[in-house]
Design an enzyme around this catalytic site. Sequence first.
Site, PDB file in Angstrom:
ATOM      1  N   LEU A  57      23.127  11.504   4.792  1.00  0.00           N
ATOM      2  CA  LEU A  57      24.244  11.634   3.753  1.00  0.00           C
ATOM      3  C   LEU A  57      25.573  11.296   4.339  1.00  0.00           C
ATOM      4  CD1 LEU A  57      23.633  13.561   0.788  1.00  0.00           C
ATOM      5  CD2 LEU A  57      23.432  11.013   0.764  1.00  0.00           C
ATOM      6  N   GLU A  58      25.943  11.909   5.303  1.00  0.00           N
ATOM      7  CA  GLU A  58      27.172  11.700   6.223  1.00  0.00           C
ATOM      8  C   GLU A  58      27.348  10.541   7.058  1.00  0.00           C
ATOM      9  OE1 GLU A  58      25.390  15.075   6.388  1.00  0.00           O
ATOM     10  OE2 GLU A  58      26.675  15.296   4.343  1.00  0.00           O
TER      11      GLU A  58
ATOM     12  N   CYS B  11      16.537  10.635   9.971  1.00  0.00           N
ATOM     13  CA  CYS B  11      15.555  10.787   9.466  1.00  0.00           C
ATOM     14  C   CYS B  11      15.351  11.739   8.088  1.00  0.00           C
ATOM     15  CB  CYS B  11      14.347  11.551  10.557  1.00  0.00           C
ATOM     16  SG  CYS B  11      12.773  11.537  10.147  1.00  0.00           S
ATOM     17  N   VAL B  12      14.655  10.902   7.066  1.00  0.00           N
ATOM     18  CA  VAL B  12      14.766  11.808   5.943  1.00  0.00           C
ATOM     19  C   VAL B  12      13.267  12.128   5.689  1.00  0.00           C
ATOM     20  CG1 VAL B  12      15.664  11.764   3.396  1.00  0.00           C
ATOM     21  CG2 VAL B  12      16.734  10.621   5.170  1.00  0.00           C
ATOM     22  N   ILE B  13      12.855  13.443   5.604  1.00  0.00           N
ATOM     23  CA  ILE B  13      11.516  13.675   5.366  1.00  0.00           C
ATOM     24  C   ILE B  13      11.453  14.392   3.882  1.00  0.00           C
ATOM     25  CG2 ILE B  13       9.507  15.351   5.870  1.00  0.00           C
ATOM     26  CD1 ILE B  13      10.548  15.059   8.968  1.00  0.00           C
TER      27      ILE B  13
ATOM     28  N   GLU C 297      10.356  19.524  -1.530  1.00  0.00           N
ATOM     29  CA  GLU C 297       9.816  19.676  -2.606  1.00  0.00           C
ATOM     30  C   GLU C 297      10.254  19.114  -3.974  1.00  0.00           C
ATOM     31  OE1 GLU C 297       8.219  24.244  -1.025  1.00  0.00           O
ATOM     32  OE2 GLU C 297       9.878  24.179  -2.577  1.00  0.00           O
ATOM     33  N   THR C 298      11.628  18.780  -3.749  1.00  0.00           N
ATOM     34  CA  THR C 298      12.444  18.497  -5.004  1.00  0.00           C
ATOM     35  C   THR C 298      12.963  17.004  -4.658  1.00  0.00           C
ATOM     36  OG1 THR C 298      14.929  18.808  -3.887  1.00  0.00           O
ATOM     37  CG2 THR C 298      13.728  20.759  -4.657  1.00  0.00           C
TER      38      THR C 298
ATOM     39  N   HIS D 137      15.714  15.933  -4.017  1.00  0.00           N
ATOM     40  CA  HIS D 137      16.825  15.704  -2.946  1.00  0.00           C
ATOM     41  C   HIS D 137      16.609  14.459  -2.206  1.00  0.00           C
ATOM     42  CE1 HIS D 137      20.027  16.997   0.038  1.00  0.00           C
ATOM     43  NE2 HIS D 137      20.377  16.511  -1.112  1.00  0.00           N
TER      44      HIS D 137
ATOM     45  N   ASN E 260      19.812  -0.639  10.330  1.00  0.00           N
ATOM     46  CA  ASN E 260      19.717   0.804   9.377  1.00  0.00           C
ATOM     47  C   ASN E 260      18.269   1.320   9.967  1.00  0.00           C
ATOM     48  OD1 ASN E 260      18.921   3.062   7.828  1.00  0.00           O
ATOM     49  ND2 ASN E 260      19.570   2.011   6.035  1.00  0.00           N
TER      50      ASN E 260
HETATM   51  N1  LIG Z   1      16.885  16.572   4.058  1.00  0.00           N
HETATM   52  C1  LIG Z   1      17.438  15.891   5.124  1.00  0.00           C
HETATM   53  C2  LIG Z   1      18.872  15.882   5.065  1.00  0.00           C
HETATM   54  N2  LIG Z   1      19.586  16.504   4.282  1.00  0.00           N
HETATM   55  C3  LIG Z   1      21.122  16.717   4.416  1.00  0.00           C
HETATM   56  C4  LIG Z   1      21.943  15.649   3.914  1.00  0.00           C
HETATM   57  O1  LIG Z   1      21.813  14.555   4.583  1.00  0.00           O
HETATM   58  C5  LIG Z   1      23.240  16.164   4.047  1.00  0.00           C
HETATM   59  O2  LIG Z   1      23.812  16.671   5.414  1.00  0.00           O
HETATM   60  C6  LIG Z   1      23.497  17.209   3.075  1.00  0.00           C
HETATM   61  O3  LIG Z   1      23.121  17.070   1.720  1.00  0.00           O
HETATM   62  C7  LIG Z   1      24.916  17.855   2.973  1.00  0.00           C
HETATM   63  O4  LIG Z   1      25.795  16.797   2.547  1.00  0.00           O
HETATM   64  N3  LIG Z   1      19.333  14.915   5.844  1.00  0.00           N
HETATM   65  C8  LIG Z   1      18.547  14.288   6.807  1.00  0.00           C
HETATM   66  O5  LIG Z   1      19.108  13.398   7.492  1.00  0.00           O
HETATM   67  N4  LIG Z   1      17.264  14.334   6.741  1.00  0.00           N
HETATM   68  C9  LIG Z   1      16.506  15.276   5.788  1.00  0.00           C
HETATM   69  O6  LIG Z   1      15.431  15.091   5.975  1.00  0.00           O
HETATM   70  C1  LIG Z   2      15.408  15.117   1.862  1.00  0.00           C
HETATM   71  C2  LIG Z   2      15.719  16.412   1.891  1.00  0.00           C
HETATM   72  O1  LIG Z   2      16.900  16.648   1.556  1.00  0.00           O
HETATM   73  C3  LIG Z   2      14.867  17.472   1.983  1.00  0.00           C
HETATM   74  O2  LIG Z   2      14.876  18.048   3.158  1.00  0.00           O
HETATM   75  C4  LIG Z   2      14.972  18.464   0.908  1.00  0.00           C
HETATM   76  O3  LIG Z   2      14.040  19.290   0.610  1.00  0.00           O
HETATM   77  P1  LIG Z   2      13.833  20.058  -0.637  1.00  0.00           P
HETATM   78  O4  LIG Z   2      13.446  19.021  -1.610  1.00  0.00           O
HETATM   79  O5  LIG Z   2      12.472  21.000  -0.379  1.00  0.00           O
HETATM   80  O6  LIG Z   2      14.692  20.916  -1.073  1.00  0.00           O
END
Ligand SMILES: Nc1c(NC[C@H](O)[C@H](O)[C@H](O)CO)[nH]c(=O)[nH]c1=O
Ligand SMILES: CC(=O)[C@@H](O)COP(=O)(O)O
Length: 164
Positions: free
Chosen positions: A62-63, A85-87, A90-91, A93, A118
Amino acid sequence: MVAHTRADSAPKPTDPALAGARILVVEARYYDAIADELLAGALAAIAAADAQATVVTVPGALEIPAAVAILLDAGSYDAVVALGCVIRGETGHYDIVAGESARALMDLSVQRRVPLGNGILTVETEAQALARARVAEMNKGGGAAEAALGVLALKRAAESARTR
Ligand SMILES: Nc1c(NC[C@H](O)[C@H](O)[C@H](O)CO)[nH]c(=O)[nH]c1=O
Ligand SMILES: CC(=O)[C@@H](O)COP(=O)(O)O
């Protein structure tokens, strides 16, 4: 007027016009092992084009867009590579992080006319992420860099045609 460029004749990332190009690489190091592979692949592709990489690290995906905008305003870069990498957890987010980072980067690239690759993986499991990040496997970091370099070569060809 730019002549229509057919896909098979489009400039390639190894186009000599890319030598010395300044590539901004913004990586989110949320998962270190995955980030290592993405970055290695991207840097190898940038080096293969004889371009120069500047690497900046942020906490999460997100940054990345804000960091790209800040650094594009502060410095002079010819293209951008975003790595992360975004995995899914549970929610919901995941949808915010994956969707908003992609949307913001697309808007930045189009609005600023800056080539941007990207390389932010959006996956369900760590195994999926590793298979895509590993240079020896899908090498998505290298692919993102090559995408940015390819559009930069196209941009330079278009600019050259305009000034003829
Ligand atoms: N869950 C993941 C995140 N979450 C954090 C966000 O990117 C951000 O840093 C936070 O919400 C504060 O603004 N980031 C990833 O890169 N990968 C993930 O799986
Ligand atoms: C993609 C994410 O932000 C993830 O790590 C958040 O995990 P959760 O949905 O279990 O809070």
